[in-house]
Scaffold this active site. Sequence first.
Site, PDB file in Angstrom:
ATOM      1  N   ASN A 194       1.423   3.209  -2.598  1.00 51.43           N
ATOM      2  CA  ASN A 194       0.681   4.220  -3.373  1.00 51.43           C
ATOM      3  C   ASN A 194      -0.502   4.757  -2.579  1.00 51.43           C
ATOM      4  O   ASN A 194      -0.786   5.955  -2.606  1.00 51.43           O
ATOM      5  CB  ASN A 194       0.211   3.629  -4.708  1.00 51.43           C
ATOM      6  CG  ASN A 194       1.315   3.668  -5.753  1.00 51.43           C
ATOM      7  OD1 ASN A 194       1.664   4.739  -6.238  1.00 51.43           O
ATOM      8  ND2 ASN A 194       1.879   2.520  -6.072  1.00 51.43           N
TER       9      ASN A 194
ATOM     10  N   ILE B  97      -8.045  -9.183 -11.128  1.00 56.05           N
ATOM     11  CA  ILE B  97      -8.569  -8.581 -12.348  1.00 56.05           C
ATOM     12  C   ILE B  97     -10.077  -8.429 -12.183  1.00 56.05           C
ATOM     13  O   ILE B  97     -10.769  -9.390 -11.834  1.00 56.05           O
ATOM     14  CB  ILE B  97      -8.235  -9.458 -13.570  1.00 56.05           C
ATOM     15  CG1 ILE B  97      -6.719  -9.450 -13.783  1.00 56.05           C
ATOM     16  CG2 ILE B  97      -8.974  -8.958 -14.818  1.00 56.05           C
ATOM     17  CD1 ILE B  97      -6.236 -10.412 -14.847  1.00 56.05           C
ATOM     18  N   LEU B  98     -10.564  -7.217 -12.400  1.00 59.82           N
ATOM     19  CA  LEU B  98     -12.010  -6.980 -12.276  1.00 59.82           C
ATOM     20  C   LEU B  98     -12.686  -7.357 -13.594  1.00 59.82           C
ATOM     21  O   LEU B  98     -12.186  -7.038 -14.671  1.00 59.82           O
ATOM     22  CB  LEU B  98     -12.269  -5.512 -11.934  1.00 59.82           C
ATOM     23  CG  LEU B  98     -11.746  -5.081 -10.552  1.00 59.82           C
ATOM     24  CD1 LEU B  98     -11.759  -3.560 -10.419  1.00 59.82           C
ATOM     25  CD2 LEU B  98     -12.550  -5.719  -9.423  1.00 59.82           C
TER      26      LEU B  98
ATOM     27  N   MET C   3      -4.462  -6.786  -6.765  1.00 61.44           N
ATOM     28  CA  MET C   3      -3.972  -7.872  -7.622  1.00 61.44           C
ATOM     29  C   MET C   3      -5.074  -8.827  -8.095  1.00 61.44           C
ATOM     30  O   MET C   3      -4.811 -10.003  -8.330  1.00 61.44           O
ATOM     31  CB  MET C   3      -2.869  -8.655  -6.895  1.00 61.44           C
ATOM     32  CG  MET C   3      -1.647  -7.831  -6.553  1.00 61.44           C
ATOM     33  SD  MET C   3      -0.912  -7.010  -8.002  1.00 61.44           S
ATOM     34  CE  MET C   3      -0.094  -8.410  -8.752  1.00 61.44           C
TER      35      MET C   3
ATOM     36  N   HIS D 281       0.019   1.505 -13.212  1.00 62.76           N
ATOM     37  CA  HIS D 281       0.707   0.333 -13.753  1.00 62.76           C
ATOM     38  C   HIS D 281       2.192   0.673 -13.920  1.00 62.76           C
ATOM     39  O   HIS D 281       2.516   1.749 -14.440  1.00 62.76           O
ATOM     40  CB  HIS D 281       0.081  -0.041 -15.096  1.00 62.76           C
ATOM     41  CG  HIS D 281       0.673  -1.274 -15.677  1.00 62.76           C
ATOM     42  ND1 HIS D 281       0.378  -2.536 -15.210  1.00 62.76           N
ATOM     43  CD2 HIS D 281       1.585  -1.450 -16.664  1.00 62.76           C
ATOM     44  CE1 HIS D 281       1.065  -3.431 -15.887  1.00 62.76           C
ATOM     45  NE2 HIS D 281       1.807  -2.796 -16.778  1.00 62.76           N
TER      46      HIS D 281
ATOM     47  N   ASN E  41      -6.250   3.085 -12.385  1.00 62.24           N
ATOM     48  CA  ASN E  41      -5.225   2.129 -11.960  1.00 62.24           C
ATOM     49  C   ASN E  41      -3.854   2.744 -12.207  1.00 62.24           C
ATOM     50  O   ASN E  41      -3.697   3.600 -13.069  1.00 62.24           O
ATOM     51  CB  ASN E  41      -5.371   0.844 -12.801  1.00 62.24           C
ATOM     52  CG  ASN E  41      -4.365  -0.217 -12.390  1.00 62.24           C
ATOM     53  OD1 ASN E  41      -4.120  -0.429 -11.200  1.00 62.24           O
ATOM     54  ND2 ASN E  41      -3.767  -0.895 -13.368  1.00 62.24           N
TER      55      ASN E  41
ATOM     56  N   GLY F 164       0.783  -1.242   0.000  1.00 63.66           N
ATOM     57  CA  GLY F 164       0.000   0.000   0.000  1.00 63.66           C
ATOM     58  C   GLY F 164       0.806   1.279   0.000  1.00 63.66           C
ATOM     59  O   GLY F 164       0.362   2.288   0.547  1.00 63.66           O
TER      60      GLY F 164
HETATM   61  C1  GRF Z   1       2.957  -0.732  -7.854  1.00 70.27           C
HETATM   62  O1  GRF Z   1       4.174  -0.955  -8.496  1.00 70.27           O
HETATM   63  C2  GRF Z   1       1.863  -0.484  -8.852  1.00 70.27           C
HETATM   64  O2  GRF Z   1       2.300   0.141 -10.019  1.00 70.27           O
HETATM   65  C3  GRF Z   1       1.411  -1.889  -9.182  1.00 70.27           C
HETATM   66  O3  GRF Z   1       1.496  -2.592  -7.974  1.00 70.27           O
HETATM   67  C4  GRF Z   1       2.468  -1.978  -7.123  1.00 70.27           C
HETATM   68  C5  GRF Z   1       1.762  -1.657  -5.839  1.00 70.27           C
HETATM   69  O4  GRF Z   1       2.614  -1.171  -4.850  1.00 70.27           O
HETATM   70  N1  GRF Z   1       0.084  -1.879  -9.763  1.00 70.27           N
HETATM   71  P1  GRF Z   1       2.025  -0.562  -3.501  1.00 70.27           P
HETATM   72  O5  GRF Z   1       1.147  -1.640  -2.864  1.00 70.27           O
HETATM   73  O6  GRF Z   1       1.253   0.656  -3.851  1.00 70.27           O
HETATM   74  O7  GRF Z   1       3.238  -0.276  -2.656  1.00 70.27           O
END
Ligand code: GRF
Length: 194
Positions: A18, A96-97, A94, A113, A111, A16
């Site tokens: 982000n 897929i919706l 993680m 990526h 999202n 988490g």
């Molecule tokens: C990130 O690299 C994001 O781009 C990808 O999954 C990772 C999530 O990292 N979709 P965090 O859980 O936000 O640390």
Amino acid sequence: MGIDKLKLAIFISGRGSNMRSIMKACEDENFPAKIELVLSNRPDAKGLDFAKKNNVPTEIVDHKRYNTRKDFEDEILKRLNKYDIDLIVLAGFMRILTPNFVEKYPDKIINIHPSLLPDYKGLNTHERAIEDGKKHAGCTVHFVVPDLDSGPIILQKRVPILENDTPDTLSKRVLEQEHIIYPKAIKLIANKII
Ligand code: GRF
């Protein structure tokens, strides 16, 4: 009178980071969004502890407890209905919706990526970019559509691949940029610039 803020549900599956960067951005009273909910499909996601410590409501919908994707997503929809949500923010979620879910929230799911989409959709993006001898990697914030990692792009940031980069060193540098562009993208949507 405060500003009318965009109400976010953040979906996570793991550490988490982000989510934390968005939470930090929301601490600024002028940031045009606020987090109503953090939802995880994994009960042990580290990000949940952080959300709870910061008094953000959390929901756990453990995909392992549902026989079908539809049952799993129906439960998520049920939980979301308890809140008033404007935008779903996938941050390392993680699962897929399915189109069934995505079509219920048109232009309301985003999202992040870890690649310069449309290059390197899917997993192990940094490993593949290094193997291919690319000079640049990066990250992309995009709207979610039924096709994986394919929706309209909101923001991208390019990151050079250095000579001795491993997937690990590269992912650390890309992640720093993710933490910058994700709050920026949310701000663009909240301010109706995109
Ligand atoms: C990130 O690299 C994001 O781009 C990808 O999954 C990772 C999530 O990292 N979709 P965090 O859980 O936000 O640390």
